[in-house]
Design a protein around this motif. Structure first.
Motif, PDB file in Angstrom:
ATOM      1  N   GLN A 248      35.381  20.651 -26.164  1.00  0.00           N
ATOM      2  CA  GLN A 248      35.346  19.590 -25.275  1.00  0.00           C
ATOM      3  C   GLN A 248      36.641  19.600 -24.567  1.00  0.00           C
ATOM      4  N   ASP A 249      37.688  19.863 -24.992  1.00  0.00           N
ATOM      5  CA  ASP A 249      39.104  20.041 -24.454  1.00  0.00           C
ATOM      6  C   ASP A 249      39.072  21.225 -23.369  1.00  0.00           C
ATOM      7  N   ILE A 250      38.622  22.521 -23.930  1.00  0.00           N
ATOM      8  CA  ILE A 250      38.409  23.661 -23.047  1.00  0.00           C
ATOM      9  C   ILE A 250      37.792  23.457 -21.831  1.00  0.00           C
ATOM     10  N   GLU A 251      36.579  22.776 -21.909  1.00  0.00           N
ATOM     11  CA  GLU A 251      35.886  22.346 -20.833  1.00  0.00           C
ATOM     12  C   GLU A 251      36.404  21.347 -19.878  1.00  0.00           C
ATOM     13  N   ALA A 252      37.351  20.255 -20.463  1.00  0.00           N
ATOM     14  CA  ALA A 252      38.086  19.323 -19.443  1.00  0.00           C
ATOM     15  C   ALA A 252      39.099  20.168 -18.745  1.00  0.00           C
ATOM     16  N   LEU A 253      39.940  20.925 -19.674  1.00  0.00           N
ATOM     17  CA  LEU A 253      40.923  21.696 -18.891  1.00  0.00           C
ATOM     18  C   LEU A 253      40.662  22.703 -17.762  1.00  0.00           C
ATOM     19  N   THR A 254      39.337  23.461 -18.089  1.00  0.00           N
ATOM     20  CA  THR A 254      39.239  24.557 -17.219  1.00  0.00           C
ATOM     21  C   THR A 254      38.689  24.029 -16.006  1.00  0.00           C
ATOM     22  N   SER A 255      38.142  22.856 -15.986  1.00  0.00           N
ATOM     23  CA  SER A 255      37.491  22.019 -14.805  1.00  0.00           C
ATOM     24  C   SER A 255      38.309  20.942 -14.252  1.00  0.00           C
ATOM     25  N   ALA A 256      39.820  21.006 -14.531  1.00  0.00           N
ATOM     26  CA  ALA A 256      40.582  20.045 -14.054  1.00  0.00           C
ATOM     27  C   ALA A 256      40.789  19.751 -12.554  1.00  0.00           C
ATOM     28  N   ASP A 257      40.749  20.854 -11.723  1.00  0.00           N
ATOM     29  CA  ASP A 257      41.009  20.807 -10.226  1.00  0.00           C
ATOM     30  C   ASP A 257      41.899  19.857  -9.859  1.00  0.00           C
ATOM     31  N   ALA A 258      43.236  20.241 -10.583  1.00  0.00           N
ATOM     32  CA  ALA A 258      44.394  19.404 -10.130  1.00  0.00           C
ATOM     33  C   ALA A 258      45.759  20.189  -9.920  1.00  0.00           C
ATOM     34  N   GLY A 259      45.447  21.212  -9.156  1.00  0.00           N
ATOM     35  CA  GLY A 259      46.484  22.273  -8.685  1.00  0.00           C
ATOM     36  C   GLY A 259      46.678  23.008  -9.888  1.00  0.00           C
ATOM     37  N   VAL A 260      47.856  23.811  -9.897  1.00  0.00           N
ATOM     38  CA  VAL A 260      48.187  24.344 -11.252  1.00  0.00           C
ATOM     39  C   VAL A 260      48.345  23.769 -12.442  1.00  0.00           C
ATOM     40  N   VAL A 261      47.552  24.191 -13.629  1.00  0.00           N
ATOM     41  CA  VAL A 261      47.711  23.407 -14.833  1.00  0.00           C
ATOM     42  C   VAL A 261      48.365  24.240 -15.651  1.00  0.00           C
ATOM     43  N   LEU A 262      49.625  23.735 -16.377  1.00  0.00           N
ATOM     44  CA  LEU A 262      50.525  24.528 -17.297  1.00  0.00           C
ATOM     45  C   LEU A 262      50.257  23.843 -18.677  1.00  0.00           C
ATOM     46  N   LEU A 263      49.743  24.420 -19.590  1.00  0.00           N
ATOM     47  CA  LEU A 263      49.419  23.835 -20.818  1.00  0.00           C
ATOM     48  C   LEU A 263      50.275  24.346 -21.976  1.00  0.00           C
ATOM     49  N   THR A 264      51.133  23.726 -22.699  1.00  0.00           N
ATOM     50  CA  THR A 264      51.971  24.041 -23.667  1.00  0.00           C
ATOM     51  C   THR A 264      50.985  23.815 -25.015  1.00  0.00           C
ATOM     52  N   VAL A 265      51.127  24.793 -25.816  1.00  0.00           N
ATOM     53  CA  VAL A 265      50.332  24.885 -27.081  1.00  0.00           C
ATOM     54  C   VAL A 265      50.886  25.527 -28.174  1.00  0.00           C
ATOM     55  N   ALA A 266      50.703  25.360 -29.503  1.00  0.00           N
ATOM     56  CA  ALA A 266      51.394  26.085 -30.559  1.00  0.00           C
ATOM     57  C   ALA A 266      49.984  27.270 -30.614  1.00  0.00           C
ATOM     58  N   PRO A 267      50.145  28.375 -30.258  1.00  0.00           N
ATOM     59  CA  PRO A 267      49.061  29.378 -30.229  1.00  0.00           C
ATOM     60  C   PRO A 267      48.505  29.766 -31.608  1.00  0.00           C
ATOM     61  N   GLU A 268      49.456  29.521 -32.611  1.00  0.00           N
ATOM     62  CA  GLU A 268      48.781  29.768 -34.005  1.00  0.00           C
ATOM     63  C   GLU A 268      47.884  28.817 -34.393  1.00  0.00           C
ATOM     64  N   THR A 269      47.851  27.712 -33.732  1.00  0.00           N
ATOM     65  CA  THR A 269      46.615  26.538 -33.989  1.00  0.00           C
ATOM     66  C   THR A 269      45.408  26.739 -33.443  1.00  0.00           C
ATOM     67  N   LEU A 270      45.289  27.559 -32.530  1.00  0.00           N
ATOM     68  CA  LEU A 270      44.117  27.578 -31.703  1.00  0.00           C
ATOM     69  C   LEU A 270      43.163  28.295 -32.334  1.00  0.00           C
ATOM     70  N   PRO A 271      41.791  27.770 -32.106  1.00  0.00           N
ATOM     71  CA  PRO A 271      40.627  28.714 -32.494  1.00  0.00           C
ATOM     72  C   PRO A 271      40.573  29.973 -32.021  1.00  0.00           C
ATOM     73  N   ASP A 272      40.073  30.779 -32.542  1.00  0.00           N
ATOM     74  CA  ASP A 272      39.763  32.258 -32.063  1.00  0.00           C
ATOM     75  C   ASP A 272      39.261  32.166 -30.735  1.00  0.00           C
ATOM     76  N   GLY A 273      39.790  32.888 -29.986  1.00  0.00           N
ATOM     77  CA  GLY A 273      39.197  33.334 -28.422  1.00  0.00           C
ATOM     78  C   GLY A 273      39.564  32.215 -27.649  1.00  0.00           C
ATOM     79  N   ALA A 274      40.113  30.899 -28.038  1.00  0.00           N
ATOM     80  CA  ALA A 274      40.363  29.694 -27.078  1.00  0.00           C
ATOM     81  C   ALA A 274      41.385  30.250 -26.042  1.00  0.00           C
ATOM     82  N   LEU A 275      42.527  30.744 -26.617  1.00  0.00           N
ATOM     83  CA  LEU A 275      43.511  31.068 -25.553  1.00  0.00           C
ATOM     84  C   LEU A 275      42.990  31.917 -24.360  1.00  0.00           C
TER      85      LEU A 275
END
Length: 389
Positions: free
Chosen positions: A159-186
């Motif tokens: 649900q987060d990925i869908e919201a972020l990838t459809s943001a349409d708010a200029g450039v979106v910079l997302l800070t994450v802890a990559p080791e916590t992301l599901p496989d393929g999410a990044l």
């Protein structure tokens, strides 16, 4: 003879940093029309005396701040709306910043959607200087929360990925802890042109290398809230230094990072280091304390911290950061300006649009005195704060 559009704005720069050359160009004139630079040429003795010409000691591409939480007694998390963004951008301009990524830190659930909507509306309304949005969390490591609310830190989901990838708010910079992301999410995020930085992370160097292969662009506030270099494990800091492509924001306020480490970073990655303020509402404001997640944060001697001394954002402008790089990190003026202009533009994939000055380029400028005081900021050919000129 030089042909001049009578409707053009003309600026004389006694020194010009264009974001391309390694040095400063002496005595240039910039002609600007319809928000674009139409010509840069050598200034003549007559140019400075022509009616309507503005003269500055040093002109640079407009500063770009990738990480600013607030300014002018306004905190984005507290007021995620268009008027707040206007106030934050205006406060940032007092420190020479032309473009900002207003930063919304960890909040519960999908509260970040309010930030995205506010930025989308601000861009639509023409608020000066809003490039997009920086979402710092909530997809962080519980091992490196910093001042973020640990009860709101959580895993990224579809649900987060869908919201972020459809943001349409200029450039979106997302800070994450990559080791916590599901496989393929990044990879899904970066495929949708989300700019992803690692931050508040306990990742190993190998995990950062894997994330970089999937599109990781940089790291948020280098040295802070991340794994450090040790003899057998380079951590996030070592992985960033060893990389040939990762960018890094750094808070050059003398509180977040020892000056010797700042100088090391400047030497190792001069074309990848980006000055960020991480500023809170106290910047260009009157408040000296505020509550964050029910915790009292106090400003004392330029340092924002809770009662235990844990840092909570910063109280520094971009021009102060530039001066600090010159004074404490042995950078030249052009090197320091590079870290406030073209480097952040490149980190966002926007170097074709902002961060340099040239014919046909966007007329966004930071205009300084010889002692590096801010005299004016131009955005898209206009001075939003006429009292500064």
């Amino acid at each position: 003879m030089h042909s001049t559009d009578p409707g053009a704005t003309r600026i004389v720069a006694r020194q010009l940093y264009d974001g391309v050359d390694q040095g400063l160009r002496p005595d240039c004139i910039l002609e600007i029309a319809q928000g674009r630079i139409t010509q840069i040429r050598a200034a003549t003795a007559q140019d400075a005396h022509d009616p309507g010409v503005r003269e500055f000691d040093l002109v640079s591409p407009g500063f770009i701040d990738l990480q600013i939480n607030g300014a002018g007694d306004t905190q984005f998390n507290f007021e995620p709306d268009v008027p707040a963004l206007d106030r934050i951008a205006a406060g940032a301009r007092r420190g020479g910043t032309a473009y900002i990524l207003p930063t919304f830190i960890t909040a519960h659930g999908q509260d970040y959607l309010r930030a995205i909507a506010a930025v989308r509306d601000a861009i639509s309304d023409g608020v000066a200087g809003i490039l997009g949005v920086h979402l710092e969390g909530p997809f962080l490591s519980h091992n490196r929360p910093g001042i973020h609310d640990p009860t709101a830190i959580r895993a990224l989901n579809d649900q987060d990925i869908e919201a972020l990838t459809s943001a349409d708010a200029g450039v979106v910079l997302l800070t994450v802890a990559p080791e916590t992301l599901p496989d393929g999410a990044l990879a899904r995020l970066t495929a949708a042109d989300i700019v992803v930085f690692a931050g508040h992370t306990a990742a190993s160097a190998d995990q950062i290398a894997t994330a970089e292969a999937e599109g990781l662009t940089g790291v948020t506030h280098l040295f802070n809230a991340m794994s450090q270099i040790t003899g057998r494990e380079p951590g996030v800091v070592g992985a960033t230094f060893a990389s040939h492509s990762l960018f890094a924001g750094i808070i050059a306020d003398g509180h977040h990072v020892d000056w010797r480490n700042v100088a090391i970073a400047a030497r190792l990655m001069p074309d990848r280091l980006c000055l960020v303020t991480d500023a809170m509402l106290t910047l260009a404001g009157e408040a000296t304390e505020f509550d964050l997640h029910g915790v009292k944060i106090t400003l004392e001697d330029g340092r924002l911290a809770n009662a235990e001394g844990r840092l909570a954002g910063a109280h520094i402008s971009m021009i102060d950061s530039v001066r600090n790089m010159i004074t404490h990190a042995q950078c030249s003026v052009p090197q320091a300006l590079r870290m406030a202009t073209i480097n952040p533009a490149r980190s966002l994939g926007m170097a074709a649009e902002v961060g340099t000055l040239g014919t046909g380029r966007c007329a966004t400028l930071t205009c300084l005195s010889n002692d590096l005081e801010v005299e004016a900021v131009m955005i898209d050919g206009k001075f939003p704060d006429e009292t500064m000129t």
